[in-house]
Design an enzyme around this catalytic site. Structure first.
Site, PDB file in Angstrom:
ATOM      1  N   GLY A 228      40.235  24.310  62.296  1.00  0.00           N
ATOM      2  CA  GLY A 228      38.899  24.619  61.803  1.00  0.00           C
ATOM      3  C   GLY A 228      38.311  23.588  60.867  1.00  0.00           C
ATOM      4  O   GLY A 228      37.283  23.828  60.230  1.00  0.00           O
ATOM      5  N   GLY A 271      41.389  21.574  67.295  1.00  0.00           N
ATOM      6  CA  GLY A 271      40.848  21.248  68.613  1.00  0.00           C
ATOM      7  C   GLY A 271      39.701  20.276  68.449  1.00  0.00           C
ATOM      8  O   GLY A 271      39.818  19.087  68.703  1.00  0.00           O
ATOM      9  N   ARG A 308      26.773  24.298  73.877  1.00  0.00           N
ATOM     10  CA  ARG A 308      26.937  24.563  72.451  1.00  0.00           C
ATOM     11  C   ARG A 308      25.614  24.720  71.684  1.00  0.00           C
ATOM     12  O   ARG A 308      25.501  25.626  70.846  1.00  0.00           O
ATOM     13  CB  ARG A 308      27.792  23.472  71.793  1.00  0.00           C
ATOM     14  CG  ARG A 308      29.221  23.417  72.329  1.00  0.00           C
ATOM     15  CD  ARG A 308      30.078  22.407  71.582  1.00  0.00           C
ATOM     16  NE  ARG A 308      30.362  22.859  70.231  1.00  0.00           N
ATOM     17  CZ  ARG A 308      29.833  22.339  69.144  1.00  0.00           C
ATOM     18  NH1 ARG A 308      28.981  21.329  69.225  1.00  0.00           N
ATOM     19  NH2 ARG A 308      30.134  22.805  67.953  1.00  0.00           N
ATOM     20  N   CYS A 338      16.961  26.406  84.896  1.00  0.00           N
ATOM     21  CA  CYS A 338      15.896  27.407  84.883  1.00  0.00           C
ATOM     22  C   CYS A 338      16.226  28.494  83.863  1.00  0.00           C
ATOM     23  O   CYS A 338      16.440  29.660  84.183  1.00  0.00           O
ATOM     24  CB  CYS A 338      15.712  28.005  86.275  1.00  0.00           C
ATOM     25  SG  CYS A 338      14.204  28.975  86.416  1.00  0.00           S
ATOM     26  N   TYR A 366      34.522  21.208  73.624  1.00  0.00           N
ATOM     27  CA  TYR A 366      33.739  22.341  74.119  1.00  0.00           C
ATOM     28  C   TYR A 366      32.481  21.884  74.846  1.00  0.00           C
ATOM     29  O   TYR A 366      31.455  22.551  74.809  1.00  0.00           O
ATOM     30  CB  TYR A 366      33.394  23.309  72.983  1.00  0.00           C
ATOM     31  CG  TYR A 366      34.620  23.778  72.250  1.00  0.00           C
ATOM     32  CD1 TYR A 366      35.488  24.683  72.830  1.00  0.00           C
ATOM     33  CD2 TYR A 366      34.937  23.280  70.988  1.00  0.00           C
ATOM     34  CE1 TYR A 366      36.638  25.085  72.182  1.00  0.00           C
ATOM     35  CE2 TYR A 366      36.088  23.682  70.329  1.00  0.00           C
ATOM     36  CZ  TYR A 366      36.937  24.585  70.932  1.00  0.00           C
ATOM     37  OH  TYR A 366      38.073  24.973  70.297  1.00  0.00           O
TER      38      TYR A 366
END
Length: 409
Positions: A228, A271, A308, A338, A366
């Protein structure tokens, strides 16, 4: 990126415009040197303790990225059987992989355990099943929810009281009852607070909770504090002071080990911290639409490639690599899906022209791993630049890829 003599930006000396001409647009590009630097930064910050890095590979599951992690001594944390299999294909042994599920079928846990993975047990029902199934013949970790709220926003906080993740520390008596009932071999305690945590205080707070909880488990080998750590999104953005964090947590960890009676191993599962800054999504401007209310830059990508900003409201710095010295104007940078897929609102960019190449920064985590085929669009190719070499590590999808698993063709 840096400015070249041709008045375009380069990535580690490689021209992104040439990359898109070679491999097509849109294109994900990863810089191996950045990944190596981030791993070294974390290792240096905790050099005073017995620390192990487990890459939370949900951030980026490309096999070439996983092989690079293995090469530099980073092990894996996975959350699904698919990620586990990718880890094995990348050369990892089962015991180098930690399986951290979230309410998955117990059959998935059984498959991982019997392949040699160490499991993070995240619920009382799973702990009960684990005890009934394995007794003390297989080791496991327990994922504790410390009931601490910290992170960039509520969608990426994972340790607060309302989070689905882990077993609440308030249920410690029930945890201990089940462990005693089946003589379960608990070798570690785990927690993950969330993502984009800048200050040391939340890490210290959850560490103290985990250290106190650990006193009830006499046979521990591991304390896992998750990840984190905050990365930089805007130029000059505040980030986690890893040196300060490393010193403070290491001191607390050493004191805990002294009280516990032996040295344990400290694990982290970053990560985004390891791969985010390494990645760029290169796109091509398709239409510049001057509207009375806004100037819109349409690109050949969308939420199907980088979700994201739409999912988390995340900021990605954008560079006009084709015209970096142009006169700045405010633009809304939007995708071709769309749906409302806005990458940036009122973003000042050097004048954007049809055909210009734009680079979205901090796209290594991500990005592709959360991509989709929405609107029957193809996912982009991926290129790794490492040790002065560029390598296509995933080809661009085509229509056959979309149809392969369908019946009745």
């Amino acid at each position: 990126m840096q400015l070249s003599e041709q008045n375009t930006y380069t990535i580690q000396g490689i021209d992104p415009i040439r990359l898109t001409e070679t491999y097509g647009s849109p294109l994900y590009v990863y810089d191996g040197a950045t990944i190596r630097r981030k791993v070294a930064e974390l290792q240096h910050a905790f050099s005073g303790v017995n620390m192990k890095i487990k890459f939370a590979c949900k951030a980026n599951t490309n096999l070439s990225i996983l092989r690079l992690m293995r090469e530099i001594g980073v092990e894996l944390d996975v959350v699904s059987p698919g990620e586990f299999e990718m880890g094995k294909l990348a050369g990892y042994e089962g015991n180098q992989i930690t399986f951290t599920p979230s309410g998955v079928p117990f059959s998935e846990v059984k498959t991982a355990v019997e392949a040699g993975a160490i499991v993070n047990v995240d619920s009382l029902p799973l702990l009960e099943w684990f005890g009934q199934t394995y007794g003390n013949t297989k080791p496991c970790l327990i994922r504790i929810k410390p009931n601490v709220a910290a992170g960039g926003n509520i969608k990426i906080m994972t340790a607060h009281a309302d989070s689905k993740f882990g077993i609440s520390v308030l249920l410690l008596d029930q945890i201990l009852e089940i462990v005693k009932k089946y003589d379960i071999k608990i070798i570690g305690l785990h927690q993950h607070t969330g993502s984009d945590i800048k200050d040391a205080e939340p890490f210290l707070q959850v560490a103290d909770i985990l250290f106190e909880t650990a006193k009830h488990f006499p046979d521990l080998e591991i304390i896992d504090l998750g990840g984190g750590f905050k990365v930089s999104y805007l130029p000059g953005d505040a980030v986690t002071d890893m040196e300060l964090l490393g010193n403070k947590i290491s001191e607390r960890f050493k004191n805990f080990c002294s009280e516990y009676g032996r040295e344990l191993q400290l694990w982290f599962e970053p990560g985004k911290f390891l791969v985010s800054e390494s990645g760029y999504l290169l796109v091509t401007t398709t239409v510049v639409k001057e509207d009375p209310a806004r100037n819109f830059v349409h690109v050949d990508s969308g939420l199907n490639h980088l979700i994201r900003p739409m999912m988390y409201g995340s900021y990605h710095h954008i560079l006009n690599v084709s015209n970096p010295s142009g006169e700045e104007k405010p633009y809304n940078v939007v995708g071709y899906i769309c749906e409302t897929d806005t990458f940036a609102t009122d973003r000042n960019l050097p004048e954007v022209r049809q055909g210009d190449t734009l680079a979205f920064l901090n796209a290594g985590a991500y990005g592709f791993s959360m991509s989709s085929n929405y609107n029957a669009r193809f996912r982009p190719a991926e290129v790794l630049v490492d040790n002065g070499q560029e390598k296509l590590i995933r080809r661009r999808e085509n229509l056959e890829d979309l149809l392969t698993s369908q019946e009745g063709l």
